[in-house]
Design a protein around this motif. Structure first.
Motif, PDB file in Angstrom:
ATOM      1  N   ALA A   6      45.271  33.704  31.118  1.00 36.51           N
ATOM      2  CA  ALA A   6      45.132  34.769  30.242  1.00 36.51           C
ATOM      3  C   ALA A   6      44.725  34.549  28.832  1.00 36.51           C
ATOM      4  O   ALA A   6      43.755  35.172  28.180  1.00 36.51           O
ATOM      5  N   ASP A   7      45.646  33.563  28.452  1.00 33.54           N
ATOM      6  CA  ASP A   7      45.527  33.311  26.887  1.00 33.54           C
ATOM      7  C   ASP A   7      44.489  32.096  26.229  1.00 33.54           C
ATOM      8  O   ASP A   7      44.477  31.783  25.409  1.00 33.54           O
ATOM      9  N   SER A   8      43.750  31.669  27.383  1.00 36.63           N
ATOM     10  CA  SER A   8      42.541  30.626  26.752  1.00 36.63           C
ATOM     11  C   SER A   8      41.326  31.170  27.240  1.00 36.63           C
ATOM     12  O   SER A   8      40.953  32.077  28.308  1.00 36.63           O
TER      13      SER A   8
ATOM     14  N   PRO B   3      40.479  45.596  28.542  1.00 38.48           N
ATOM     15  CA  PRO B   3      41.594  45.418  29.255  1.00 38.48           C
ATOM     16  C   PRO B   3      42.695  44.601  28.635  1.00 38.48           C
ATOM     17  O   PRO B   3      42.425  43.712  27.845  1.00 38.48           O
ATOM     18  N   ALA B   4      44.017  44.782  28.916  1.00 35.71           N
ATOM     19  CA  ALA B   4      45.044  43.880  28.586  1.00 35.71           C
ATOM     20  C   ALA B   4      45.060  42.546  29.105  1.00 35.71           C
ATOM     21  O   ALA B   4      44.195  42.569  30.264  1.00 35.71           O
ATOM     22  N   ALA B   5      45.377  41.432  28.531  1.00 38.15           N
ATOM     23  CA  ALA B   5      45.375  40.049  29.077  1.00 38.15           C
ATOM     24  C   ALA B   5      45.785  39.696  30.653  1.00 38.15           C
ATOM     25  O   ALA B   5      47.006  40.348  30.736  1.00 38.15           O
ATOM     26  N   PHE B   6      45.096  39.159  31.255  1.00 35.79           N
ATOM     27  CA  PHE B   6      45.723  38.840  32.730  1.00 35.79           C
ATOM     28  C   PHE B   6      45.126  37.354  32.995  1.00 35.79           C
ATOM     29  O   PHE B   6      44.094  37.179  32.702  1.00 35.79           O
ATOM     30  N   ASP B   7      46.051  36.611  34.033  1.00 37.72           N
ATOM     31  CA  ASP B   7      45.304  35.589  34.595  1.00 37.72           C
ATOM     32  C   ASP B   7      44.251  36.030  35.734  1.00 37.72           C
ATOM     33  O   ASP B   7      44.561  36.972  36.235  1.00 37.72           O
ATOM     34  N   TYR B   8      43.272  35.446  35.927  1.00 35.82           N
ATOM     35  CA  TYR B   8      42.449  35.564  36.873  1.00 35.82           C
ATOM     36  C   TYR B   8      42.284  34.543  37.890  1.00 35.82           C
ATOM     37  O   TYR B   8      42.095  33.379  37.752  1.00 35.82           O
ATOM     38  N   LEU B   9      42.379  34.683  39.208  1.00 35.81           N
ATOM     39  CA  LEU B   9      42.426  33.837  40.079  1.00 35.81           C
ATOM     40  C   LEU B   9      41.147  34.143  41.184  1.00 35.81           C
ATOM     41  O   LEU B   9      41.333  35.292  41.773  1.00 35.81           O
ATOM     42  N   ARG B  10      40.634  33.153  41.598  1.00 36.10           N
ATOM     43  CA  ARG B  10      39.495  33.127  42.381  1.00 36.10           C
ATOM     44  C   ARG B  10      39.545  32.098  43.488  1.00 36.10           C
ATOM     45  O   ARG B  10      39.773  30.895  43.258  1.00 36.10           O
ATOM     46  N   ASN B  27      53.354  42.473  39.983  1.00 39.87           N
ATOM     47  CA  ASN B  27      52.508  42.417  38.707  1.00 39.87           C
ATOM     48  C   ASN B  27      51.151  41.590  38.997  1.00 39.87           C
ATOM     49  O   ASN B  27      50.562  41.471  38.121  1.00 39.87           O
ATOM     50  N   ALA B  28      50.814  41.537  40.306  1.00 42.52           N
ATOM     51  CA  ALA B  28      49.358  41.048  40.808  1.00 42.52           C
ATOM     52  C   ALA B  28      48.545  42.244  41.315  1.00 42.52           C
ATOM     53  O   ALA B  28      49.292  43.114  41.849  1.00 42.52           O
ATOM     54  N   ARG B  29      47.405  42.129  41.043  1.00 43.81           N
ATOM     55  CA  ARG B  29      46.433  42.978  41.688  1.00 43.81           C
ATOM     56  C   ARG B  29      45.377  42.586  42.460  1.00 43.81           C
ATOM     57  O   ARG B  29      44.677  41.491  41.715  1.00 43.81           O
ATOM     58  N   VAL B  30      45.041  43.099  43.733  1.00 43.98           N
ATOM     59  CA  VAL B  30      43.720  42.475  44.347  1.00 43.98           C
ATOM     60  C   VAL B  30      42.610  43.115  43.751  1.00 43.98           C
ATOM     61  O   VAL B  30      42.715  44.247  43.138  1.00 43.98           O
ATOM     62  N   LEU B  31      41.699  42.234  43.510  1.00 49.32           N
ATOM     63  CA  LEU B  31      40.286  42.948  42.842  1.00 49.32           C
ATOM     64  C   LEU B  31      39.217  42.642  43.859  1.00 49.32           C
ATOM     65  O   LEU B  31      38.865  41.741  44.519  1.00 49.32           O
ATOM     66  N   ALA B  32      38.814  43.933  44.370  1.00 51.52           N
ATOM     67  CA  ALA B  32      37.946  43.793  45.382  1.00 51.52           C
ATOM     68  C   ALA B  32      36.428  44.301  44.634  1.00 51.52           C
ATOM     69  O   ALA B  32      35.910  43.633  43.787  1.00 51.52           O
ATOM     70  N   GLY B  33      35.947  45.450  44.919  1.00 52.34           N
ATOM     71  CA  GLY B  33      34.696  45.830  44.173  1.00 52.34           C
ATOM     72  C   GLY B  33      34.859  46.271  42.713  1.00 52.34           C
ATOM     73  O   GLY B  33      33.997  46.415  41.956  1.00 52.34           O
ATOM     74  N   GLY B  34      36.298  46.470  42.478  1.00 51.40           N
ATOM     75  CA  GLY B  34      36.530  46.923  40.863  1.00 51.40           C
ATOM     76  C   GLY B  34      36.016  48.152  40.520  1.00 51.40           C
ATOM     77  O   GLY B  34      36.066  48.518  39.270  1.00 51.40           O
ATOM     78  N   GLN B  35      35.420  49.048  41.347  1.00 51.49           N
ATOM     79  CA  GLN B  35      34.866  50.274  40.784  1.00 51.49           C
ATOM     80  C   GLN B  35      36.047  51.301  40.599  1.00 51.49           C
ATOM     81  O   GLN B  35      35.682  52.332  39.714  1.00 51.49           O
ATOM     82  N   SER B  36      37.393  50.993  41.029  1.00 49.63           N
ATOM     83  CA  SER B  36      38.269  51.918  40.458  1.00 49.63           C
ATOM     84  C   SER B  36      39.230  51.260  39.573  1.00 49.63           C
ATOM     85  O   SER B  36      39.782  51.447  38.399  1.00 49.63           O
ATOM     86  N   LEU B  50      48.448  39.327  36.886  1.00 48.19           N
ATOM     87  CA  LEU B  50      47.365  38.564  37.762  1.00 48.19           C
ATOM     88  C   LEU B  50      46.462  39.334  38.398  1.00 48.19           C
ATOM     89  O   LEU B  50      46.773  40.453  39.148  1.00 48.19           O
ATOM     90  N   LEU B  51      45.250  39.015  38.382  1.00 55.19           N
ATOM     91  CA  LEU B  51      44.017  39.694  39.099  1.00 55.19           C
ATOM     92  C   LEU B  51      43.548  38.561  40.374  1.00 55.19           C
ATOM     93  O   LEU B  51      43.300  37.305  39.954  1.00 55.19           O
ATOM     94  N   ILE B  52      43.615  38.923  41.535  1.00 54.17           N
ATOM     95  CA  ILE B  52      43.202  38.018  42.429  1.00 54.17           C
ATOM     96  C   ILE B  52      41.829  38.389  43.234  1.00 54.17           C
ATOM     97  O   ILE B  52      41.949  39.637  43.969  1.00 54.17           O
ATOM     98  N   ASP B  53      40.948  37.842  42.705  1.00 53.82           N
ATOM     99  CA  ASP B  53      39.603  38.105  43.383  1.00 53.82           C
ATOM    100  C   ASP B  53      39.438  37.874  44.869  1.00 53.82           C
ATOM    101  O   ASP B  53      39.350  36.633  45.059  1.00 53.82           O
TER     102      ASP B  53
END
Ligand SMILES: Cc1cc2nc3c(=O)[nH]c(=O)nc-3n(C[C@@H](O)[C@H](O)[C@H](O)COP(=O)(O)OP(=O)(O)OC[C@H]3O[C@@H](n4cnc5c(N)ncnc54)[C@H](O)[C@@H]3O)c2cc1C
Ligand code: FES
Ligand code: FES
Lengths: 171, 271
Positions: A6-8, B3-10, B27-36, B50-53
């Motif tokens: 997130a922070d980088s 958005p507030a900061a999050f980790d992004y996992l692909r 604390n994690a959310r699945v990211l699908a189409g992202g339209q909502s 955490l967002l999990i694509d």
């Protein structure tokens, strides 16, 4: 698996209108901001940032895409098309753009980039659309100036002129 | 807003998604189409860590036709299902309802399963799942389970999905010789429904499912009804849905729509 912290900032690369581009972004950076601030491609406009107005619409891997509802990190490795890619050269407008000019389909121009991207994408797949279909497509965009009628006229005219050129080049 | 900061996992691997959901839970959310989801992040209505694509997972991209049901994976976009050549024949109700979900520019990215996970009471796909009596396929690192449509929606934007569970897909029954009708009233085409109704003929009579009124899409079955018996049944249903006033419409207007659209659709499918 790739986990971006997130922070980088992380390197994001993709093709923009056919040319490879790269810049850094935090995971939370929106594609709309990445295009405008990191890449200087300010043709894509930002209105509502929640998917409603359509000003930020671009094409990602052949899909119409709200760039405000897309992370820059999501399009890593993708093929992105924006309004900057529509004109055949720096001093010439494309057929759809010319039809917009002839029909006064823009006034302030804020909504125009998004609408052009939707129409360009749609017309390339549906070369002979009905007015009904164009209206349905435009439901995904807000324009506060034109009242939409000139936009519909321009779209239908661009479609007609494209099919006409094809027919004459076939002959 | 941003958005507030999050980790992004692909990832291309389901196991990574399940592990991420197990570790981060709510604390994690699945990211699908992202339209909502992306709109909620932009407005800071959600602040996940955490967002999990999941959109690069190939096995989720399938529409699979089985003997009596169609299984739709978590990565299937609304536009892809609309373009599926078997749609009108295998899932006629979906063919009627899906064009009402947002706009061409949102259906191109938004997924079927994302719409169910989001569980907006006015959304068309939850209504369709309930009307058809479909199932949601849930999966976590611990187990796999299937939940019937009527048990899946638990309240406004609430579902039976646990924090560590992923919707892998859904199944929608193929109804032979079915008759279906769908209608919706919204401020503009593409806006969320004020009232949306789906009707279908059943072996014993008729089913009407209503979205946009109660907290969850709700279905009711009746034997073949006509005339004032039908009017009474619809009136009872309209009141049972417990409509409320909001900025879009009054409760009374919603009840009126249920009665009027309900009657029209039921006549249409029983004809
Ligand atoms: C302008 C506009 C108009 C719209 N109009 C309508 C409309 O009329 N009707 C309608 O129904 N919708 C409408 N929508 C919303 C619709 O487009 C979304 O596609 C849908 O609600 C969510 O699907 P998604 O794939 O985009 O999910 P996302 O936005 O990616 O996710 C939504 C939620 O579901 C969760 N989620 C997603 N997939 C899964 C999964 N597989 N397992 C577990 N959790 C998951 C996410 O974590 C998030 O909480 C509209 C959207 C916009 C921008
Ligand atoms: S800025 Fe993206 S839709 Fe309005
Ligand atoms: S031309 Fe001004 S908003 Fe469309």
């Amino acid at each position: 698996m790739t986990r971006l912290k997130a922070d980088s900032r992380h390197l994001v690369r993709f093709k923009l209108n056919g040319k490879p581009v790269e810049a850094e972004a935090e995971p939370r950076m929106l594609l709309s901001d990445f295009l405008r601030h990191q890449l200087g491609a300010t043709g894509t406009h930002v209105g509502c940032e929640h998917g409603v107005c359509g000003a930020c619409t671009v094409v990602v891997d052949g899909m119409l895409t709200r760039s405000c509802l897309t992370l820059a990190a999501q399009v890593d490795g993708c093929d992105v098309k924006t309004v900057e890619g529509l004109a055949p050269s720096a001093d010439r407008l494309g057929a759809l753009q010319r039809a917009f000019r002839r029909n006064h389909a823009l006034q302030c121009g804020f909504c125009t980039a998004g609408i052009l991207m939707s129409l360009d994408h749609y017309l390339s797949r549906n070369p002979a659309p009905t007015e009904e279909e164009i209206r349905d497509l435009l439901s995904g965009h807000l324009c506060r100036c034109t009242g939409y009628t000139p936009i519909i006229r321009a779209a239908l005219e661009a479609a007609l002129s494209a099919t006409a050129t094809e027919e004459s080049s076939d002959a | 807003m941003k958005p507030a900061a999050f980790d992004y996992l692909r990832t291309e691997n389901v196991g990574d998604v399940l592990e991420g959901l197990t570790q981060e839970g709510g604390n994690a959310r699945v990211l699908a189409g992202g339209q909502s989801l992306m709109a909620m992040l932009n407005m800071r209505l959600a602040k996940p860590k955490l967002l999990i694509d999941i959109m690069r997972i190939k096995e989720f991209r399938q529409i699979e036709r089985k003997a009596d049901a169609v299984v739709i994976g978590a990565g299937v976009r609304q536009a892809e299902l609309l373009a599926w050549p078997d749609l009108a024949e295998a899932l006629p109700l979906v063919a009627l309802a899906l064009p009402w979900v947002g706009h061409m520019q949102t259906r191109s990215r938004g997924t079927i399963c994302g719409s169910l996970a989001h569980a907006d009471p006015s959304a068309e796909m939850p209504l369709t799942l309930v009307a058809l009596g479909g199932e949601v396929h849930l999966r976590s690192a611990r187990r796999r389970r299937r939940v019937a449509a009527k048990d899946f929606f638990a309240g406004m934007m609430l579902t039976a999905r646990a924090d560590d569970e992923l919707i892998e897909g859904i199944s929608l029954p193929i109804v032979r010789d079915g008759r279906f009708a769908f209608r919706e009233v919204a401020r503009r085409h593409g806006d969320f429904a004020i009232v949306a109704c789906a009707a279908m003929r059943t072996p014993s009579g008729v089913r009407l499912a209503v979205g946009g009124v109660a907290d969850v899409p709700t279905a009711r079955d009746w034997p073949r009804l006509e005339g004032s018996a039908l009017d009474d049944a619809l009136n009872g249903f309209a009141y049972d849905l417990d409509a409320r006033d909001d900025v879009h419409a009054t409760a009374r207007y919603r009840r009126d729509l249920v009665r009027m659209i309900g009657r029209d659709l039921i006549r249409e499918v029983l004809q």
